[in-house]
Scaffold this motif. Structure first.
Motif, PDB file in Angstrom:
ATOM      1  N   ILE A 165       0.845  -1.188   0.000  1.00 29.24           N
ATOM      2  CA  ILE A 165       0.000   0.000   0.000  1.00 29.24           C
ATOM      3  C   ILE A 165       0.886   1.246   0.000  1.00 29.24           C
ATOM      4  O   ILE A 165       1.745   1.395   0.870  1.00 29.24           O
ATOM      5  N   LEU A 166       0.695   2.091  -1.005  1.00 31.38           N
ATOM      6  CA  LEU A 166       1.335   3.407  -1.051  1.00 31.38           C
ATOM      7  C   LEU A 166       0.362   4.428  -0.499  1.00 31.38           C
ATOM      8  O   LEU A 166      -0.839   4.378  -0.796  1.00 31.38           O
ATOM      9  N   SER A 167       0.864   5.364   0.293  1.00 34.13           N
ATOM     10  CA  SER A 167       0.026   6.436   0.832  1.00 34.13           C
ATOM     11  C   SER A 167       0.749   7.762   0.665  1.00 34.13           C
ATOM     12  O   SER A 167       1.982   7.811   0.672  1.00 34.13           O
ATOM     13  N   THR A 168      -0.019   8.819   0.515  1.00 32.76           N
ATOM     14  CA  THR A 168       0.559  10.158   0.451  1.00 32.76           C
ATOM     15  C   THR A 168      -0.238  11.099   1.335  1.00 32.76           C
ATOM     16  O   THR A 168      -1.400  10.862   1.638  1.00 32.76           O
ATOM     17  N   ILE A 228       0.284  23.592  -8.143  1.00 31.59           N
ATOM     18  CA  ILE A 228       0.301  22.135  -8.281  1.00 31.59           C
ATOM     19  C   ILE A 228       1.733  21.634  -8.190  1.00 31.59           C
ATOM     20  O   ILE A 228       2.654  22.240  -8.732  1.00 31.59           O
ATOM     21  N   VAL A 229       1.914  20.524  -7.501  1.00 35.18           N
ATOM     22  CA  VAL A 229       3.212  19.866  -7.375  1.00 35.18           C
ATOM     23  C   VAL A 229       3.053  18.435  -7.891  1.00 35.18           C
ATOM     24  O   VAL A 229       2.098  17.737  -7.533  1.00 35.18           O
ATOM     25  N   VAL A 230       3.977  17.988  -8.739  1.00 38.77           N
ATOM     26  CA  VAL A 230       4.017  16.611  -9.212  1.00 38.77           C
ATOM     27  C   VAL A 230       5.394  16.061  -8.901  1.00 38.77           C
ATOM     28  O   VAL A 230       6.407  16.689  -9.221  1.00 38.77           O
ATOM     29  N   ILE A 231       5.422  14.905  -8.243  1.00 39.19           N
ATOM     30  CA  ILE A 231       6.693  14.247  -7.900  1.00 39.19           C
ATOM     31  C   ILE A 231       6.692  12.854  -8.522  1.00 39.19           C
ATOM     32  O   ILE A 231       5.707  12.120  -8.372  1.00 39.19           O
ATOM     33  N   ARG A 232       7.774  12.505  -9.175  1.00 38.10           N
ATOM     34  CA  ARG A 232       7.937  11.143  -9.686  1.00 38.10           C
ATOM     35  C   ARG A 232       9.184  10.556  -9.039  1.00 38.10           C
ATOM     36  O   ARG A 232      10.261  11.163  -9.071  1.00 38.10           O
ATOM     37  N   THR A 233       9.020   9.375  -8.429  1.00 39.74           N
ATOM     38  CA  THR A 233      10.133   8.705  -7.763  1.00 39.74           C
ATOM     39  C   THR A 233      10.259   7.281  -8.312  1.00 39.74           C
ATOM     40  O   THR A 233       9.387   6.804  -9.021  1.00 39.74           O
ATOM     41  N   GLY A 237       0.034  16.877  -5.804  1.00 42.72           N
ATOM     42  CA  GLY A 237      -0.410  17.603  -4.624  1.00 42.72           C
ATOM     43  C   GLY A 237      -0.362  19.085  -4.900  1.00 42.72           C
ATOM     44  O   GLY A 237      -0.440  19.522  -6.043  1.00 42.72           O
ATOM     45  N   TYR A 238      -0.186  19.848  -3.841  1.00 41.80           N
ATOM     46  CA  TYR A 238      -0.090  21.295  -4.004  1.00 41.80           C
ATOM     47  C   TYR A 238       0.860  21.869  -2.967  1.00 41.80           C
ATOM     48  O   TYR A 238       1.164  21.244  -1.959  1.00 41.80           O
ATOM     49  N   GLN A 239       1.339  23.072  -3.260  1.00 44.63           N
ATOM     50  CA  GLN A 239       2.172  23.812  -2.307  1.00 44.63           C
ATOM     51  C   GLN A 239       1.547  25.177  -2.083  1.00 44.63           C
ATOM     52  O   GLN A 239       0.869  25.723  -2.951  1.00 44.63           O
ATOM     53  N   SER A 290       3.841  21.850   1.567  1.00 46.09           N
ATOM     54  CA  SER A 290       3.348  21.043   0.453  1.00 46.09           C
ATOM     55  C   SER A 290       2.573  19.845   0.984  1.00 46.09           C
ATOM     56  O   SER A 290       2.908  19.298   2.036  1.00 46.09           O
ATOM     57  N   PHE A 291       1.581  19.425   0.215  1.00 46.67           N
ATOM     58  CA  PHE A 291       0.679  18.374   0.647  1.00 46.67           C
ATOM     59  C   PHE A 291       0.421  17.414  -0.513  1.00 46.67           C
ATOM     60  O   PHE A 291      -0.042  17.838  -1.561  1.00 46.67           O
ATOM     61  N   GLY A 292       0.712  16.126  -0.336  1.00 42.93           N
ATOM     62  CA  GLY A 292       0.412  15.113  -1.347  1.00 42.93           C
ATOM     63  C   GLY A 292      -1.059  14.746  -1.286  1.00 42.93           C
ATOM     64  O   GLY A 292      -1.595  14.497  -0.204  1.00 42.93           O
ATOM     65  N   GLN A 293      -1.729  14.705  -2.442  1.00 44.68           N
ATOM     66  CA  GLN A 293      -3.167  14.435  -2.472  1.00 44.68           C
ATOM     67  C   GLN A 293      -3.531  13.083  -3.084  1.00 44.68           C
ATOM     68  O   GLN A 293      -4.418  12.415  -2.579  1.00 44.68           O
ATOM     69  N   ARG A 294      -2.894  12.681  -4.160  1.00 47.21           N
ATOM     70  CA  ARG A 294      -3.173  11.399  -4.819  1.00 47.21           C
ATOM     71  C   ARG A 294      -1.868  10.844  -5.361  1.00 47.21           C
ATOM     72  O   ARG A 294      -0.943  11.593  -5.674  1.00 47.21           O
TER      73      ARG A 294
END
Length: 192
Positions: free
Chosen positions: A112-115, A182-187, A170-172, A153-157
């Protein structure tokens, strides 16, 4: 979120009038919106809880993301089987003891991934960072990472892509909390 049977699963929070009577939960409905079951997950201590998101997993169980508060926020996951019986309910005490999950999704390996967000203090001022965690299917924490871009910053989905990388949106907020971007992170698969 819509289920294959046409019904829906909804993450909820409920607010009781007494300490310890608030919590997070899930509601499952049929395709026309009639309630099949409603489950609440109240803490067994003097705290309140909030549930933000409900999701269906491949084994036909459901997960609720949120937090419990007893002075600090602790991110929570509650998993129930298809009948709504509790499989596990876990609180995650991360570095700051101020963390929230806004959504969760299943990974290809059944984890399970959570943000959400985790709060840190710098020079006495709070700053929220995007939080991404991975647990196994029983909610045991495998890793947790915080991402800092200089603003709260807050991760939403989030989703896992076919190459097992993770994309979080998410958003900052700016320093005056008047604008949101809007913030987009790819890991990679372990949050790097």
């Amino acid at each position: 979120m819509q289920n294959p049977d046409g019904g829906f699963i909804l993450g909820i929070w409920y607010n009781g009038s007494n300490i310890g009577t608030s919590g997070q939960g899930l509601i499952r409905t049929n395709s026309i919106g009639d309630t099949l079951w409603c489950r609440r997950f109240a803490p067994t201590y003097s705290a309140s809880g909030v549930g933000y998101f409900g999701a269906r997993l491949s084994d036909n169980s459901f997960i609720s993301s949120g937090f419990f508060q007893d002075g600090n926020f602790q991110a929570t996951l509650c998993k129930v089987n298809s009948s709504g019986n509790l499989v596990f309910g876990k609180r995650y005490f991360l570095n700051s003891n101020n963390s929230v999950f806004y959504s969760s999704t299943e990974t290809s390996d059944g984890g399970i991934l959570s943000t959400g967000s985790i709060r840190y203090f710098s020079l006495g001022l709070p700053t929220d960072k995007i939080l991404i965690t991975k647990t196994d299917k029983l909610g045991n924490l495998k890793w947790a990472k915080a991402y800092d871009n200089g603003y709260s910053s807050f991760g939403q989905r989030l989703i896992e892509l076919s190459d097992k990388s993770i994309v979080t949106i998410g958003y900052q907020e700016n320093s005056f909390q008047t604008d949101k971007d809007i913030v987009v992170i790819r890991t990679d698969s372990i949050g790097n």
